[in-house]
Motif scaffolding. Structure first.
Motif, PDB file in Angstrom:
ATOM      1  N   PHE A  64       6.677   1.093   6.090  1.00 44.40           N
ATOM      2  CA  PHE A  64       7.679   1.085   5.316  1.00 44.40           C
ATOM      3  C   PHE A  64       8.118  -0.362   5.089  1.00 44.40           C
ATOM      4  O   PHE A  64       8.665  -0.773   4.015  1.00 44.40           O
ATOM      5  CB  PHE A  64       9.102   1.864   5.766  1.00 44.40           C
ATOM      6  N   VAL A  65       8.067  -1.317   5.923  1.00 46.19           N
ATOM      7  CA  VAL A  65       8.317  -2.790   5.923  1.00 46.19           C
ATOM      8  C   VAL A  65       7.206  -3.378   4.759  1.00 46.19           C
ATOM      9  O   VAL A  65       7.507  -4.004   3.963  1.00 46.19           O
ATOM     10  CB  VAL A  65       8.163  -3.691   7.283  1.00 46.19           C
ATOM     11  N   ASN A  66       6.060  -3.046   5.236  1.00 42.78           N
ATOM     12  CA  ASN A  66       4.874  -3.353   4.325  1.00 42.78           C
ATOM     13  C   ASN A  66       5.211  -2.885   2.764  1.00 42.78           C
ATOM     14  O   ASN A  66       4.830  -3.725   1.766  1.00 42.78           O
ATOM     15  CB  ASN A  66       3.117  -3.034   4.825  1.00 42.78           C
ATOM     16  N   LEU A  67       5.617  -1.515   2.723  1.00 41.95           N
ATOM     17  CA  LEU A  67       5.829  -1.158   1.304  1.00 41.95           C
ATOM     18  C   LEU A  67       6.932  -1.992   0.667  1.00 41.95           C
ATOM     19  O   LEU A  67       6.901  -2.315  -0.535  1.00 41.95           O
ATOM     20  CB  LEU A  67       6.113   0.512   1.623  1.00 41.95           C
ATOM     21  N   LYS A  87      -7.312   2.517   2.938  1.00 41.03           N
ATOM     22  CA  LYS A  87      -5.998   1.924   2.828  1.00 41.03           C
ATOM     23  C   LYS A  87      -5.891   1.313   4.008  1.00 41.03           C
ATOM     24  O   LYS A  87      -4.724   0.517   4.088  1.00 41.03           O
ATOM     25  CB  LYS A  87      -5.004   2.867   2.631  1.00 41.03           C
ATOM     26  N   GLY A  88      -6.490   1.422   5.086  1.00 40.55           N
ATOM     27  CA  GLY A  88      -6.261   0.744   6.336  1.00 40.55           C
ATOM     28  C   GLY A  88      -5.371   1.219   7.106  1.00 40.55           C
ATOM     29  O   GLY A  88      -4.779   0.542   7.971  1.00 40.55           O
ATOM     30  N   LEU A  89      -4.902   2.599   6.812  1.00 36.69           N
ATOM     31  CA  LEU A  89      -3.701   3.087   7.652  1.00 36.69           C
ATOM     32  C   LEU A  89      -3.926   3.816   8.876  1.00 36.69           C
ATOM     33  O   LEU A  89      -3.376   3.938   9.754  1.00 36.69           O
ATOM     34  CB  LEU A  89      -2.723   3.861   6.654  1.00 36.69           C
ATOM     35  N   ILE A  90      -5.244   4.141   8.951  1.00 36.42           N
ATOM     36  CA  ILE A  90      -5.827   4.930  10.083  1.00 36.42           C
ATOM     37  C   ILE A  90      -7.221   4.208  10.546  1.00 36.42           C
ATOM     38  O   ILE A  90      -7.780   3.576   9.741  1.00 36.42           O
ATOM     39  CB  ILE A  90      -5.932   6.520   9.897  1.00 36.42           C
ATOM     40  N   LYS A  91      -7.784   4.484  11.754  1.00 35.29           N
ATOM     41  CA  LYS A  91      -8.811   3.905  12.187  1.00 35.29           C
ATOM     42  C   LYS A  91      -9.610   5.096  12.994  1.00 35.29           C
ATOM     43  O   LYS A  91      -8.754   5.978  13.446  1.00 35.29           O
ATOM     44  CB  LYS A  91      -8.839   2.692  13.050  1.00 35.29           C
ATOM     45  N   VAL A 100       0.873  -1.334  -0.102  1.00 36.23           N
ATOM     46  CA  VAL A 100      -0.006   0.038   0.045  1.00 36.23           C
ATOM     47  C   VAL A 100       0.922   1.287  -0.019  1.00 36.23           C
ATOM     48  O   VAL A 100       1.977   1.279   0.826  1.00 36.23           O
ATOM     49  CB  VAL A 100      -1.088  -0.034   1.209  1.00 36.23           C
ATOM     50  N   LYS A 101       0.903   1.958  -1.028  1.00 36.35           N
ATOM     51  CA  LYS A 101       1.737   3.319  -1.272  1.00 36.35           C
ATOM     52  C   LYS A 101       1.004   4.534  -0.970  1.00 36.35           C
ATOM     53  O   LYS A 101      -0.274   4.841  -1.106  1.00 36.35           O
ATOM     54  CB  LYS A 101       2.094   2.985  -2.604  1.00 36.35           C
ATOM     55  N   LEU A 102       1.466   5.574  -0.098  1.00 39.11           N
ATOM     56  CA  LEU A 102       0.744   6.900   0.230  1.00 39.11           C
ATOM     57  C   LEU A 102       1.125   7.668  -0.788  1.00 39.11           C
ATOM     58  O   LEU A 102       2.373   7.720  -1.410  1.00 39.11           O
ATOM     59  CB  LEU A 102       1.225   7.401   1.434  1.00 39.11           C
ATOM     60  N   THR A 103       0.530   8.920  -0.992  1.00 41.46           N
ATOM     61  CA  THR A 103       0.737   9.687  -1.795  1.00 41.46           C
ATOM     62  C   THR A 103       1.558  10.776  -1.065  1.00 41.46           C
ATOM     63  O   THR A 103       1.621  10.521   0.176  1.00 41.46           O
ATOM     64  CB  THR A 103      -0.619  10.544  -2.123  1.00 41.46           C
ATOM     65  N   GLN A 163     -12.160  11.012  15.734  1.00 41.83           N
ATOM     66  CA  GLN A 163     -10.765  10.935  15.823  1.00 41.83           C
ATOM     67  C   GLN A 163     -10.425  10.005  15.278  1.00 41.83           C
ATOM     68  O   GLN A 163     -10.919   8.953  15.063  1.00 41.83           O
ATOM     69  CB  GLN A 163     -10.725  10.654  17.443  1.00 41.83           C
ATOM     70  N   PHE A 164      -9.193  10.126  14.968  1.00 43.82           N
ATOM     71  CA  PHE A 164      -8.319   9.046  14.121  1.00 43.82           C
ATOM     72  C   PHE A 164      -6.860   8.936  14.855  1.00 43.82           C
ATOM     73  O   PHE A 164      -6.252   9.644  15.325  1.00 43.82           O
ATOM     74  CB  PHE A 164      -8.009   9.604  12.704  1.00 43.82           C
ATOM     75  N   MET A 165      -6.380   7.513  14.608  1.00 49.48           N
ATOM     76  CA  MET A 165      -5.271   7.084  14.939  1.00 49.48           C
ATOM     77  C   MET A 165      -4.649   6.311  13.879  1.00 49.48           C
ATOM     78  O   MET A 165      -5.380   5.265  13.359  1.00 49.48           O
ATOM     79  CB  MET A 165      -5.335   6.117  16.298  1.00 49.48           C
ATOM     80  N   PRO A 166      -3.218   6.164  13.556  1.00 46.32           N
ATOM     81  CA  PRO A 166      -2.736   5.236  12.603  1.00 46.32           C
ATOM     82  C   PRO A 166      -2.951   3.852  13.303  1.00 46.32           C
ATOM     83  O   PRO A 166      -3.060   3.455  14.423  1.00 46.32           O
ATOM     84  CB  PRO A 166      -1.425   5.847  12.926  1.00 46.32           C
ATOM     85  N   THR A 167      -3.087   3.030  12.466  1.00 44.14           N
ATOM     86  CA  THR A 167      -3.116   1.427  12.588  1.00 44.14           C
ATOM     87  C   THR A 167      -1.806   0.762  12.500  1.00 44.14           C
ATOM     88  O   THR A 167      -1.627  -0.328  13.076  1.00 44.14           O
ATOM     89  CB  THR A 167      -4.144   0.799  11.785  1.00 44.14           C
ATOM     90  N   VAL A 168      -0.794   1.444  12.041  1.00 43.96           N
ATOM     91  CA  VAL A 168       0.396   0.882  12.007  1.00 43.96           C
ATOM     92  C   VAL A 168       1.456   2.001  12.181  1.00 43.96           C
ATOM     93  O   VAL A 168       1.208   3.039  12.149  1.00 43.96           O
ATOM     94  CB  VAL A 168       1.110   0.180  10.577  1.00 43.96           C
ATOM     95  N   SER A 169       2.549   1.692  12.649  1.00 42.19           N
ATOM     96  CA  SER A 169       3.880   2.315  12.999  1.00 42.19           C
ATOM     97  C   SER A 169       4.409   2.758  11.713  1.00 42.19           C
ATOM     98  O   SER A 169       4.316   2.310  10.618  1.00 42.19           O
ATOM     99  CB  SER A 169       4.830   1.883  14.065  1.00 42.19           C
ATOM    100  N   LYS A 170       5.233   3.936  11.829  1.00 42.99           N
ATOM    101  CA  LYS A 170       5.972   4.452  10.423  1.00 42.99           C
ATOM    102  C   LYS A 170       6.851   3.019  10.071  1.00 42.99           C
ATOM    103  O   LYS A 170       6.958   2.872   8.704  1.00 42.99           O
ATOM    104  CB  LYS A 170       6.667   5.554  10.857  1.00 42.99           C
ATOM    105  N   GLU A 171       7.543   2.589  11.054  1.00 41.63           N
ATOM    106  CA  GLU A 171       8.201   1.380  10.480  1.00 41.63           C
ATOM    107  C   GLU A 171       7.753   0.259  10.005  1.00 41.63           C
ATOM    108  O   GLU A 171       7.941  -0.406   8.787  1.00 41.63           O
ATOM    109  CB  GLU A 171       9.096   0.669  11.785  1.00 41.63           C
ATOM    110  N   GLU A 172       6.414  -0.028  10.385  1.00 42.54           N
ATOM    111  CA  GLU A 172       5.677  -1.183   9.835  1.00 42.54           C
ATOM    112  C   GLU A 172       5.235  -0.643   8.545  1.00 42.54           C
ATOM    113  O   GLU A 172       5.113  -1.506   7.555  1.00 42.54           O
ATOM    114  CB  GLU A 172       4.347  -1.224  10.724  1.00 42.54           C
TER     115      GLU A 172
END
Length: 142
Positions: free
Chosen positions: A84-87, A55-59, A6-9, A73-82
């Motif tokens: 980039f590993v998924n990418l 994209k499932g990156l926030i909830k 999953v790629k971010l703009t 209110q929103f929060m990330p579902t993954v850390s930044k490291e996670e």
């Protein structure tokens, strides 16, 4: 669950960077107030938030009352490291490539930073090893 690759703009990545650094649930209003350096407009920000949800990156983690309205209110579902590993995993990079990338990144650091990073890596590996041993002993005791 975030899919591999999953790629971010560029703008979505800026928004995710803000959310990762902030570390607490945020509303659209919070983002606009706390990030004056960005030129996001509310409508565009809402579009980006919907995209990140898709994209499932926030909830969505709750609502907050603003005057006569409620804001999600929103929060990330993954850390930044996670992320980039998924990418990278989506690009079919294997474990060896991850290790080589880590070594390449270490090589770019100054001697002092490199030593500190190596110590942190060794500590992380030891913790991981300890967890693996604990998991093995639990499985063997069953």
């Amino acid at each position: 669950m975030v899919q591999n690759g999953v790629k971010l703009t560029k703008r979505e990545e800026e928004l995710m960077d803000f959310m990762w650094e902030h570390g607490e649930p945020v509303t659209c209003n919070d983002i606009l107030e706390l990030s004056p350096s960005h030129s996001w407009k509310e409508n565009y920000l809402q579009i980006m938030l919907r995209s990140l949800l898709g994209k499932g990156l926030i909830k969505e983690v709750g609502t907050v009352r603003y005057v006569k309205q409620y804001a999600r209110q929103f929060m990330p579902t993954v850390s930044k490291e996670e992320y980039f590993v998924n990418l990278a995993a989506g690009k079919n990079l294997n474990k060896r490539m991850f290790f080589k990338a880590a070594v390449t990144m270490l090589a770019r650091e100054s001697d002092n930073d490199r030593k500190e990073l190596i110590q942190q890596l060794e500590q992380m590996l030891q913790e991981f090893s300890d967890e693996s041993e604990d998991d093995s002993s639990l499985k063997n005791s069953k």
